[in-house]
Enzyme design. Structure first.
Site, PDB file in Angstrom:
ATOM      1  CG  ASP A  47      -1.763  -1.385   1.539  1.00  0.00           C
ATOM      2  OD1 ASP A  47      -1.968  -1.649   2.340  1.00  0.00           O
ATOM      3  OD2 ASP A  47      -2.241  -1.742   0.301  1.00  0.00           O
ATOM      4  CE  LYS A  64      17.711   5.667   4.034  1.00  0.00           C
ATOM      5  NZ  LYS A  64      17.412   5.893   2.674  1.00  0.00           N
ATOM      6  CG  ASP A  86      21.308   4.355  -4.098  1.00  0.00           C
ATOM      7  OD1 ASP A  86      22.183   5.048  -4.346  1.00  0.00           O
ATOM      8  OD2 ASP A  86      20.754   4.832  -3.078  1.00  0.00           O
TER       9      ASP A  86
END
Lengths: 303, 372
Positions: free
Chosen positions: A23, A224, A249
């Site tokens: 979603d 991250k 990436d």
């Protein structure tokens, strides 16, 4: 040690299955949406298509040089319609980390990094020192010279800083080593990134590595692959992480972030990772899918 | 907060087989938290997997963790019988910053102590991780401070970098990019190598805008990184491009000292900072030529024909000087006149124990007198 199955090349069939099962799409920015200040081909149309299919779009970037507001302006200037609350930058993450951990507002924060971090800290009600204005400062290594630092600094936040210099390294080092309980926070540890369209440049991993080297300490990483930002994302969007797809990436930040949070993962080869890096035997991070660039989503659906 | 952090990590590690992410979350804690977690997890089956992940981690491997897991030495003894130590060795190797001088100030009693040792027929060698000067420039510093020391007795990490390249037959048609100061450049030049970079690149600026491409010399075969007060993004990018893109390019660190007494008044971020930066951008570990690597020890033992067991290493830093001496099989004496205090030596977090410790090297004279 569990070995994941090798990544599947994205094709019409598995893409349709992916679209049915998620979603929300989480996009990294550098190397996925743009390279430096240049938009990657086909991105606007692909994002429009995904929105038209009712998918929520979120942008999660480790690049701490801009605040969420500044990123919203960048998106607009590139012709993309993205609002501030769809953006989660590591600059925002650093400020939020201090907030959720009840960092006392009377303590100060020393920043080795850009405007983005300073702005987010100020928005969150904290006093920030350092940042771009320390770029011109120099040290004088002479007998009677004493380098002073603010004893009220309770945290040092380190992010990407193209204006890194010895003054900043020394300031951050003294705060961490000498101010009792001083936190060492890294927005992220990306080794390199596409700060310009033509080549890769050293990332925050460089500045963070420098401070690790002078303090002997490891930082708290808020960007991250730490899933810290996911907590904020989930507050905003009531979607199970298994119904999200992280598109990035970089294997050791984007894909790992997605995997750590329980999302599906799609690697694009338009940024820092090449096919050979993905296939190399020393690589143990396998995304669910991979493709050359984001606009392949558009192309593959047109088949 | 300590208990909370330890509990959350312990839960994530024992919940599944150790993964990269859980070792990363452990690494995101500060060192004292890590030690506590390791102690608590030591009975867990996942500790060995975590240990393996630790070794292949991209983060800088903290050697303090390594020594914590493997060795426990007997505690250091306060130096009482200086004569016995002096008589048991033929050579003394001295660190400089914090042992002989602090910044540009000589530490009390040093000239007389060195004279006494020479009069007893001891060979004196000076091994410093400070790469800002060449041996010749250090020779001048010793002279200015009134010490009788020959250039041939000095081994700075700037010299070590050049000597290392020589020892591996680094081709003279290849170039060396230097992130560091004049000392390294001078030593490379003396050894017949071509170099680029150094202090000149301190003024170079970059502009991250579309169409801008930073070129780098494809003939650079080695990047040497040491302390650099003119450190900037241009140098980081240049060194990073060489290491990442020039096939076989070496990454050499003069040393990794976290902090150093560049002035007598306080500590300053050291070479470990610049090296850490390049590790961060290249995800590679360097070949370290300075202490605690034994490269300089092997070099001087070979040059002077001395047995390492007949050497006493005297230094102020545990993780460079003392480890250097121990790695070389020498006796070791820690002096408290530099970066290490008695409480740091005796802290439960410290696992590096020299044979002896004393306040400063001139104790050789006063302790000697006391035993008469």
């Amino acid at each position: 040690m569990s070995r994941r199955a090798a990544a599947e090349l994205l094709c019409g069939v598995n893409l349709r299955a992916l679209l049915d099962s998620v979603d929300a799409f989480l996009f990294d920015c550098d190397g996925v949406i743009w390279k430096g200040d240049k938009l990657i081909d086909g991105v606007p149309q692909t994002l429009d298509l995904l929105r038209s299919k009712g998918k929520k779009l979120v942008f999660v970037t480790n690049n701490s040089t801009k605040s969420r507001t500044q990123y919203a302006h960048k998106f607009t200037s590139l012709g993309l319609s993205v609002t501030q609350d769809e953006i989660f930058s590591s600059s925002f993450a650093a400020a939020m980390y201090l907030k959720v951990n009840h960092f006392p507002p009377q303590n100060k924060v020393y920043v080795i990094g850009g405007e983005g971090i300073l702005e987010e800290l100020q928005l969150a009600g904290f006093t920030a020192l350092g940042g771009p204005e320390d770029a011109e400062k120099r040290v004088h290594l002479k007998s009677n010279y004493f380098f002073k630092h603010d004893k009220n600094v309770g945290a040092v936040v380190v992010g990407l800083d193209p204006h890194i210099n010895y003054y900043k390294l020394q300031y951050g080092t003294l705060c961490i080593r000498e101010n009792p309980g001083c936190l060492f926070i890294a927005t992220n540890r990306d080794s390199v990134g596409h700060m310009t369209d033509l080549q890769e440049w050293p990332g925050a991993g460089c500045m963070v590595g420098a401070i690790c080297g002078s303090t002997g300490r490891e930082p708290i990483v808020v960007g991250k692959p730490s899933t810290f930002m996911m907590d904020f994302l989930l507050q905003k969007f009531d979607i199970n992480t298994s119904r999200m797809c992280m598109v990035g990436d970089r294997l050791d930040t984007d894909i790992l972030f997605g995997q750590n949070a329980g999302c599906k993962t799609l690697l694009v080869l338009s940024g820092v990772t090449t096919q050979s890096t993905l296939d190399d035997s020393s690589n143990s991070t396998q995304p669910d899918y991979y493709t050359s660039k984001v606009s392949d989503i558009l192309t593959l659906l047109g088949e | 907060m300590l208990t909370k952090a330890a509990a959350s990590v312990s839960a994530s590690v024992t919940a599944a087989t150790a993964t990269y992410s859980s070792s990363k979350s452990l690494l995101s804690l500060n060192q004292s938290h890590q030690l506590l977690c390791l102690k608590r997890l030591s009975s867990s089956h996942s500790i060995s997997a975590l240990g393996i992940k630790w070794r292949i981690s991209n983060f800088r491997y903290n050697h303090k963790m390594e020594t914590f897991r493997f060795t426990t030495k007997a505690s250091a003894q306060p130096l009482k019988n200086a004569d016995e130590l002096i008589d048991s060795v033929k050579t003394f190797i001295f660190d400089c910053d914090g042992v002989i001088w602090k910044g540009d100030k000589l530490i009390d009693g040093v000239p007389e102590t060195l004279d006494m040792l020479r009069s007893k027929g001891k060979r004196l060698v000076f091994v410093t991780n400070n790469s800002t000067k060449s041996r010749k420039q250090y020779g001048k510093k010793f002279e200015t401070l009134g010490l009788n020391v020959n250039e041939e007795e000095i081994f700075a990490s700037s010299f070590a970098a050049a000597a290392y390249l020589k020892s591996i037959n680094f081709p003279t048609d290849k170039k060396v990019y230097v992130i560091g100061e004049d000392g390294i450049l001078k030593e490379l030049e003396l050894a017949g190598f071509q170099y680029l970079g150094g202090p000149d690149d301190g003024e170079k600026k970059i502009e991250l805008k579309p169409g801008f491409l930073m070129e780098h010399d494809k003939d650079v075969g080695a990047v040497v990184v040491g302390f650099d007060r003119h450190f900037n993004y241009y140098k980081v990018q240049y060194g990073t491009l060489c290491i990442r893109e020039n096939p076989g390019c070496l990454f050499i660190a003069t040393n990794r000292d976290a902090v150093t007494h560049l002035t007598d008044a306080q500590e300053w971020a050291g070479g470990g900072s610049m090296v850490g930066a390049i590790c961060g951008s290249t995800q590679r570990e360097p070949h370290v030529v300075g202490k605690p690597s034994t490269f300089m020890m092997d070099y001087l033992a070979d040059k002077f024909g001395i047995l390492k067991s007949q050497i006493c290493m005297v230094g102020d830093r545990l993780d460079t000087d003392i480890l250097f001496g121990q790695n070389g099989g020498c006796k070791t004496l820690l002096v408290l006149s530099g970066v290490t205090s008695l409480s740091m030596l005796q802290s439960p977090n410290n696992s590096i124990q020299p044979d002896f410790y004393t306040n400063k090297i001139s104790d050789f004279l006063s302790l000697k007198a006391a035993t008469v």
